[in-house]
Design a protein around this motif. Structure first.
Motif, short mmCIF file in Angstrom:
data_model
loop_
_atom_site.label_atom_id
_atom_site.label_comp_id
_atom_site.label_asym_id
_atom_site.label_seq_id
_atom_site.Cartn_x
_atom_site.Cartn_y
_atom_site.Cartn_z
N UNK A 36 21.07 25.50 35.92
CA UNK A 36 21.75 26.37 35.09
C UNK A 36 23.01 25.45 34.84
N UNK A 37 23.22 25.21 33.44
CA UNK A 37 24.16 24.29 33.00
C UNK A 37 25.44 25.29 32.68
N UNK A 38 26.39 24.71 32.04
CA UNK A 38 27.73 25.43 31.75
C UNK A 38 28.88 24.96 32.44
N UNK A 39 29.94 25.96 32.13
CA UNK A 39 31.14 25.83 32.71
C UNK A 39 31.08 25.91 34.35
N UNK A 40 31.66 25.10 34.90
CA UNK A 40 31.76 25.28 36.51
C UNK A 40 33.04 24.69 37.02
N UNK A 94 41.00 32.23 33.90
CA UNK A 94 42.34 31.61 34.67
C UNK A 94 42.73 30.23 34.18
N UNK A 95 41.94 29.39 33.97
CA UNK A 95 42.10 27.83 34.05
C UNK A 95 41.70 27.07 32.74
N UNK A 96 40.90 27.59 32.09
CA UNK A 96 40.35 26.66 30.95
C UNK A 96 41.41 26.48 29.86
N UNK A 97 41.80 25.30 29.40
CA UNK A 97 42.95 25.20 28.69
C UNK A 97 42.68 25.80 27.21
N UNK A 98 41.49 25.99 26.91
CA UNK A 98 40.71 26.17 25.60
C UNK A 98 40.93 27.83 25.21
N UNK A 99 41.23 28.47 26.47
CA UNK A 99 41.28 30.00 26.17
C UNK A 99 42.29 30.60 25.41
N UNK A 100 41.85 31.67 24.68
CA UNK A 100 42.89 32.37 23.70
C UNK A 100 43.20 33.83 24.15
N UNK A 101 44.26 34.37 23.89
CA UNK A 101 44.37 35.89 24.21
C UNK A 101 43.17 36.45 23.43
N UNK A 102 42.63 37.74 24.56
CA UNK A 102 41.48 38.22 23.86
C UNK A 102 40.29 37.92 24.15
N UNK A 103 39.95 36.66 24.66
CA UNK A 103 38.72 36.17 24.95
C UNK A 103 38.19 36.93 26.36
N UNK A 104 36.88 37.11 26.22
CA UNK A 104 36.15 37.85 27.32
C UNK A 104 34.93 36.94 27.80
N UNK A 105 34.93 36.60 29.02
CA UNK A 105 33.88 35.63 29.67
C UNK A 105 33.01 36.53 30.77
N UNK A 106 31.67 36.20 30.81
CA UNK A 106 30.72 36.65 31.47
C UNK A 106 29.54 35.98 31.56
N UNK A 107 28.40 36.25 32.46
CA UNK A 107 27.13 35.60 32.49
C UNK A 107 26.59 35.84 31.05
N UNK A 108 25.71 34.94 30.64
CA UNK A 108 25.24 35.27 29.29
C UNK A 108 23.82 35.48 29.34
N UNK A 162 23.63 37.82 34.78
CA UNK A 162 23.42 36.53 35.78
C UNK A 162 23.61 35.33 34.68
N UNK A 163 23.66 34.17 35.19
CA UNK A 163 23.64 33.01 34.24
C UNK A 163 24.72 32.36 34.21
N UNK A 164 24.89 31.37 33.23
CA UNK A 164 26.02 30.47 32.84
C UNK A 164 27.00 31.08 32.01
N UNK A 165 28.30 30.86 32.25
CA UNK A 165 29.65 31.49 31.85
C UNK A 165 29.55 31.14 30.13
#
Length: 302
Positions: free
Chosen positions: A1-5, A245-259, A265-268
């Motif tokens: 599985x690729x993606x953010x790690x 918590x740490x990605x410099x590109x994150x903006x207020x209101x973003x919502x992350x989870x498995x896709x 489950x799966x990549x972020x």
């Protein structure tokens, strides 16, 4: 599985991070990875002896401080005792799930709503000035895919009638999600430097997973442990909140989870809010209720 790690996490040296529920599960992995990259991590936990053992295992720059989110007195004491003038990161991670018969917090709130949402609402408000004092501060709220099947019944928000543990848990996570979204709206309207971000772990193997069925007897325990086979490991389930918590590109209101597989489950990637979670009218109403119940008032409605 690729993606953010976790390998993509930037250096965290110079950041002060408060992680609630940091002695197990998602919170433990979050605290560990932040400390590994140089953050000073405050492990905000109910059991400080267990927290001290965890801090020794993690190594790095960790401190342990007592916090019981099921007690507003404890939340206020935590905020009063916190030594840091500036807090760069608040991860509202701690939670309880599916506890069988209805139980309440020390303040009389339904336990899941009181711990998962109201305690974090109060904590965030009490730490807001310290967050504002940081250079690029963030608040990370922990949502759940269960929020999508839940509804906030403001006539019986705390399930005082016809209590059922599973719907009560879903409601607590919807409330947590609504809080994170409304917090973002209010911070933006105030022109604040603080950003509010949400994450959810999908179906993840944590210490809470078996508890979902334990109260249903032997068969329930068999179902719980069998269900673990369908979950992803906690290290992967923690990735959405670590990115938040740490990605410099994150903006207020973003919502992350498995896709993958209905966000279980799966990549972020980008997660989807339910219609109710995104509704500003629901956000305003829940905020007013939370202020009334906790006595903590901050950030006027836009």
């Amino acid at each position: 599985m690729s993606g953010w790690t976790v390998e993509r996490m930037p250096d965290q040296r110079g950041r002060v991070a408060v992680v609630t529920g940091a002695n197990s599960g998602l919170g433990l992995v979050t605290a560990t990875e932040l400390a590994r990259r140089g953050a000073h991590v405050v492990l905000a936990v109910r059991d400080t002896a267990a927290g001290a053992r965890v801090a020794r295992d993690i190594g790095g720059d960790c401190a342990v401080q007592e916090l019981d989110l099921a007690s507003l007195e404890s939340v206020r004491a935590f905020a009063d005792r916190l030594e840091h003038a500036a807090v760069d990161l608040l991860v509202n991670n701690a939670g309880v799930v599916l506890l069988g018969p209805r139980r309440t917090t020390r303040d009389g709130f339904e336990l899941q709503l009181g711990t998962n949402m109201l305690g974090h609402f109060a904590l965030t408000g009490l730490l807001l000035d310290r967050l504002r004092a940081a250079k690029a501060p963030r608040v990370v709220g922990l949502s759940s895919i269960t929020h999508k099947g839940a509804h906030l019944d403001f006539d019986d928000l705390q399930f005082e009638r016809n209590y059922r543990a599973s719907p009560a848990y879903g409601r607590s996570k919807l409330a947590s999600t609504v809080f994170g979204v409304e917090l973002d709206r209010r911070l933006r309207a105030a022109g604040s430097n603080v950003v509010s971000v949400l994450a959810h772990p999908g179906l993840t193997r944590t210490n809470l997973t078996p508890r979902a069925w334990e109260h249903r007897g032997r068969l329930g325990r068999v179902i719980a442990w069998g269900g673990l086979l369908a979950t992803q490991p906690v290290e992967r389930g923690t990735l959405p909140q670590l990115r938040a918590a740490t990605d410099p590109a994150v903006q207020g209101g973003d919502f992350f989870g498995p896709v993958g597989l209905w966000e279980t489950r799966g990549r972020v990637g980008a997660a989807r809010l339910s219609r109710e979670a995104a509704d500003p009218a629901v956000g305003r109403r829940l905020w007013a209720v939370a202020e009334e119940l906790t006595g903590v008032r901050y950030l006027s409605a836009p």
